[in-house]
Scaffold this active site. Structure first.
Site, PDB file in Angstrom:
ATOM      1  N   GLU A  16      53.228   5.197   9.501  1.00 38.96           N
ATOM      2  CA  GLU A  16      52.145   4.546  10.236  1.00 38.96           C
ATOM      3  C   GLU A  16      50.798   4.799   9.576  1.00 38.96           C
ATOM      4  OE1 GLU A  16      53.714   4.273  14.793  1.00 38.96           O
ATOM      5  OE2 GLU A  16      53.180   6.284  14.076  1.00 38.96           O
ATOM      6  N   GLU A  62      61.839   6.907  14.842  1.00 36.32           N
ATOM      7  CA  GLU A  62      61.520   7.442  16.170  1.00 36.32           C
ATOM      8  C   GLU A  62      62.659   7.304  17.188  1.00 36.32           C
ATOM      9  OE1 GLU A  62      57.368   7.090  14.443  1.00 36.32           O
ATOM     10  OE2 GLU A  62      59.311   6.114  14.205  1.00 36.32           O
TER      11      GLU A  62
END
Length: 257
Positions: free
Chosen positions: A108, A128
């Site tokens: 990210e 995730e």
């Protein structure tokens, strides 16, 4: 700061994530250090480009889950994860020099940069779901916008890790280079950007990013004069320096004002 290193060379700030023993995983203190470093870069008129990289064999493995379990989630700083992923108000260019694993929050961070230069051994992913989490630090949103929905869904829903070469093919990696050439390649991008007027660079970045939020090209072109970096550039000394330098047959001298 003991979790990152900040170095300045001329108008370039380099921020190095420096927890190599945990693949530069980010804990609460590191979030705060990154916020402070990026705040200083954004506020300094003499700093024009920021390079973000990692120490050791990884760029960033994402969140330090052991720290979260031990100390709880402390929340993120004002500009979001790593002090970067919600820094929508900074028109200065960011370059991610990805030297190894860029997973979860580390991916990210890279996606929040404007250019990604990756070593051949680098890899990227949003794993995730494998730990019961969701990539809400911009990952699911930026990836879908940068590579297209179906390819992004494949990576996100299957927690699929991709190589630097595949990242370049998909379109989120700007350039892949041999591992030993990463620093030189990053410097080449820095040097190329520095040839342009810094306020022109910022106006260009802002026009792209804000323009993508407009309903269409016509709206973007109609509204671009109201974008803050555009107005700053148009009233700047540098806006006339390029034409003067061309007429006088010399190299332009950019002042960033």
């Amino acid at each position: 700061m003991d979790r990152i290193r900040v170095e300045r060379a001329g108008p370039v700030t380099t921020v190095t994530l420096a927890r190599p023993n945990v693949l530069n995983a980010i804990d609460a203190a590191m979030h705060d250090e990154l916020e402070a470093a990026f705040n200083a870069f954004a506020a300094d008129p003499d700093q024009w480009i920021c390079v973000v990289t990692g120490d050791g064999r990884g760029f960033c493995a994402g969140s330090d889950l052991k720290s979260v379990v031990e100390h709880g989630h402390k929340g993120y700083p004002a500009h979001g994860y790593a002090g970067l992923i919600e820094r929508f108000d900074c028109p200065k260019p960011f370059i991610a020099a990805v030297n190894g694993l860029a997973l979860g929050g580390g991916f990210e961070v890279a996606l929040a940069c404007d250019i990604i230069v990756a070593a051949e051994s680098a890899s990227f992913g949003l794993p995730e779901p494998l730990v019961g989490a969701v990539a809400l630090g911009g990952g699911v949103h930026r990836l879908a916008r940068q590579i297209g929905l179906k390819q992004a869904m494949g990576m996100i829903l299957a927690s699929r890790r991709v190589s630097a070469a595949e990242g370049e093919r998909l379109g989120f990696v700007t350039e892949v280079v041999p591992d030993g050439d990463l620093a030189a390649a990053t410097q080449r991008w820095v040097d190329a950007i520095l040839k342009g007027a810094p306020l022109s660079i910022r106006a260009s970045k802002e026009a792209v990013m804000r323009g993508l939020d407009e309903p269409g090209v016509a709206d973007a072109m109609r509204n671009q004069a109201d974008y803050p970096a555009f107005a700053t550039w148009r009233q700047s000394e540098d806006a006339g320096e390029g034409a003067r330098a061309f007429a006088e047959k010399r190299a332009p001298v950019w002042k960033g004002r």
